[in-house]
Design an enzyme around this catalytic site. Structure first.
Site: not given
Ligand code: GCW
Length: 688
Positions: A295, A374, A402
């Site tokens: 990332e 993820d 998340e």
């Protein structure tokens, strides 16, 4: 005392009959004078605080038993000179084998002593928390003979905190570590966090975000090291080692080198000097956590080097000091073209790291997320577990929710983590579970264990949702012992937090145990993942990521949906597993329903093992999900007056939000698939 701040260390006063039964053992705390250790001091103070609260007594520590005839609790290391410990264990001539961090607790009725003994002070501290937990949950202590050792050597928390006070993926306020580009002066709150972590058995923490930004890159310089050393000092008292996330490009960004090439002699020398400097400030520093070539973070790829080159270079610098490099495997192409059907993000970690097996130094550990994507509500287990027999590995979970409701929806994650840990990789034949990979036993790793992204912030109750504390607690308990059952952990947490009124315990445990399934039912179906709003990841947006560069697609069209990851016709991801898993997942007939759309692209009319079509499954689960979310609110509301008013209200507000928001999920997803497929609901319910 409020449930919020003290969490499971509240130690509410016990009923009088219970107080009686326990008090007779708690006349004093016997601690050898010769044992001067800050961890021992913490253990003694935890014990007297806990006993004081629950039993309403003041127990003073003394170096030998008094003559009052009342029972005593003796704490100490086996060779620390505590005569009461020696007396209780002395008869057998040998001390129990507690390993470096375990403990033994034995009740000796004859002498009236409960002995908490260990090889090291840390074990004594864990033993104290264990005894307090037994008392708080009303377990008899008259005949104890316990020996416990943690299953995992590394039991770590990762803070994704930034120096500006923000927390990446934090949903419970601002950082407790940083404020306005400085390290906080409020060390009291950090100490209370250390107590919470240690009480569950955790022993390591990384205090800054794996995305190491400009100022945080300077953490390993004299600008910040003195403050960080103070924080390390707090955690040290609770036997928790401090680690830092570092920026791979530090030699360029904070030094005056032109390169960060891991094979460059100046770069190597730079990091060696840096390691010396860090250990000067923090002699028991744990090591570096590194997110590299992931990332948009810098890494060895820039110089044509690989992850082994990069991590080994840092490991060499830390080696003389006994430090570790924890190197993350969350490496994938985040600039994918959605038109490119060959590239599969799920494959990436395995494709990058499997070929490097055996090339990493002994003090490098690869940190692998539980799944290949993820932290979704449902995804398969990462095929890297079991695929790296010659490389130390640890698992990374995310306590912060998340993608699972962000501390607004209830989602008790321990059952999900258990499923991952119990997954059979078949790496050494049947019975090669993920938990045996990450505890190091399967391949004889030198270092291994657990890491997880924390869910705390500076909210008064740490975790935003009062019940989200259970995830932090459960993570620590599971890291200590992955065999513990999800409902047993839930019950323990509930009793410690809310007390032992049976109706409360029954209701809260039931809600926790149902919550993951409820969240799954009204969000992305059958393992396909995402469908969340881009960036902040809260709330439904079915096509939010469908044409993005992030590699997270569901490929829905008018005929069907799902990702073909088979070897035969798809990306081949299923072939990264060993048999029989590769065939189970790769074959439509044997693929488990809950992961169907992760592995296969199917028509909406495909019939699941459940007997329903995919489209009807989507409609049914989304309608049911809303009803069950309503049910959570109702169940909680029945506890009004039984839990403290503030906690009741906070949670009630969140359950109302969840129920409301579940409707948004239901209607967006059902409407989307009605419009795509043109197939109506068999039960004729309202779809917009
Ligand atoms: O899940 C993604 C998150 C990022 C995070 C990244 C990672 C710290 O959305 O916020 O960055 O994973 O794990 O590195």
């Amino acid at each position: 005392s409020s449930i919020g701040y003290e969490a499971w260390l509240r130690y509410p006063q016990l009923a009088e009959d219970k107080q009686e039964a326990f008090s007779r053992w708690c006349g004093c705390i016997v601690e050898a004078e010769t044992e001067e250790s800050e961890v021992m001091a913490a253990a003694a103070s935890e014990l007297s605080r806990g006993l004081g609260r629950m039993l309403g007594i003041t127990t003073s520590a003394r170096s030998s038993r008094d003559s009052s005839g009342k029972g005593c609790i003796a704490i100490g290391t086996f060779n620390g000179g505590n005569e009461s410990i020696a007396h209780v264990y002395g008869d057998s001539g040998v001390y129990p084998n507690t390993g470096a961090e375990g403990f033994a607790i034995r009740t000796d009725a004859k002498s009236g002593i409960i002995a908490i003994g260990a090889e090291q002070p840390a074990g004594v501290l864990y033993g104290v928390f264990h005894l307090l937990r037994l008392i708080a949950t009303g377990t008899a202590i008259d005949e104890l003979d316990i020996v416990e050792q943690p299953t995992n050597a590394i039991r770590m928390i990762n803070q994704w905190d930034n120096i500006d006070g923000s927390i990446e993926r934090g949903y419970a306020g601002q950082s407790i570590f940083y404020d306005n580009n400085e390290i906080t002066k409020d060390l009291g709150r950090i100490e209370d966090y250390a107590r919470l972590l240690a009480s569950t058995g955790l022993n390591a923490i990384t205090i800054n975000n794996v995305n190491v930004h400009r100022l945080e890159t300077y953490f390993i310089t004299d600008r910040f090291l003195p403050d960080i050393a103070r924080i390390a000092g707090i955690f040290r008292r609770y036997a928790i080692k401090l680690f830092l996330s570092v920026n791979f490009a530090s030699p360029i960004e904070t030094g005056d080198l032109k390169t960060a090439d891991p094979l460059d002699a100046d770069v190597k020398a730079w990091w060696k000097a840096k390691a010396d400097e860090v250990y000067q400030a923090i002699p028991d520093f744990g090591g570096f956590l590194v997110k590299a070539d992931s990332e948009n973070r810098p890494g060895p790829f820039t110089y044509g080097r690989d992850h082994a080159d990069g991590s080994n270079m840092l490991a060499e610098a830390l080696l003389p000091h006994g430090g570790l490099v924890i190197w993350r495997c969350f490496v994938y192409n985040c600039k994918q073209d959605w038109r490119d059907r060959k590239t599969d993000r799920a494959r990436a970690a395995y494709d990058h790291f499997k070929p490097l097996d055996g090339r990493f130094m002994d003090n490098v550990i690869l940190q692998i997320k539980n799944g290949p994507m993820d932290f979704q509500v449902r995804e398969p287990v990462s095929p890297l577990f079991g695929a790296l027999p010659s490389t130390n590995c640890m698992i990374e979970f995310q306590i912060a929710q998340e993608y699972t409701g962000q501390a607004r929806h209830l989602c008790y994650l321990v059952p999900q983590w258990k499923e991952v840990l119990d997954f059979d990789t078949y790496a050494q034949g049947e019975g090669s579970h993920v938990k045996q990979v990450v505890d190091g036993s399967l391949f004889g790793y030198k270092h291994s264990g657990f890491a997880a992204v924390s869910n705390i912030g500076d909210d008064a109750n740490w975790t935003g949702h009062p019940l989200a504390q259970s995830n932090l607690y459960g993570y620590g308990r599971l890291a200590w012992n992955p065999q513990l059952a999800s409902d047993a952990i839930a019950e323990e947490w509930t009793r410690l937090t809310f007390g032992s009124e049976e109706r409360v315990v029954h209701t809260v445990v039931g809600m926790l145990m149902d919550s993951w399934g409820i969240y799954e039912s009204y969000t992305a179906p059958l393992g396909v993942g995402w469908m969340v709003s881009p960036n902040h990841h809260y709330g439904p947006d079915v096509d939010g990521y469908e044409y993005s560069k992030w590699g997270t697609y569901h490929f829905s069209d008018y005929k069907g949906m799902g990702v073909d990851r088979t070897l035969a016709t798809g990306t081949g991801y299923a072939g990264q597993y060993r048999e029989p898993n590769a065939s189970v997942y790769g074959t439509l007939e044997s693929c488990p329903d809950e992961l169907l759309l992760f592995f296969h692209h199917v028509p909406y009319t495909h019939v699941l093992h459940s007997g329903k079509t995919v489209i009807q499954h989507i409609y049914d689960t989304h309608f049911e999900g809303v009803e069950r979310a309503d049910g959570l609110l109702k169940r909680w509301n029945e506890l009004e007056g039984q839990v403290d008013a503030e906690t009741f209200k906070r949670a009630a507000d969140r359950f109302a939000q969840q129920a409301e928001h579940a409707r948004e999920w239901r209607d967006r997803i059902n409407t989307y698939y009605l419009r795509k497929s043109g197939i109506g609901d068999a039960l004729g319910r309202t779809i917009y």
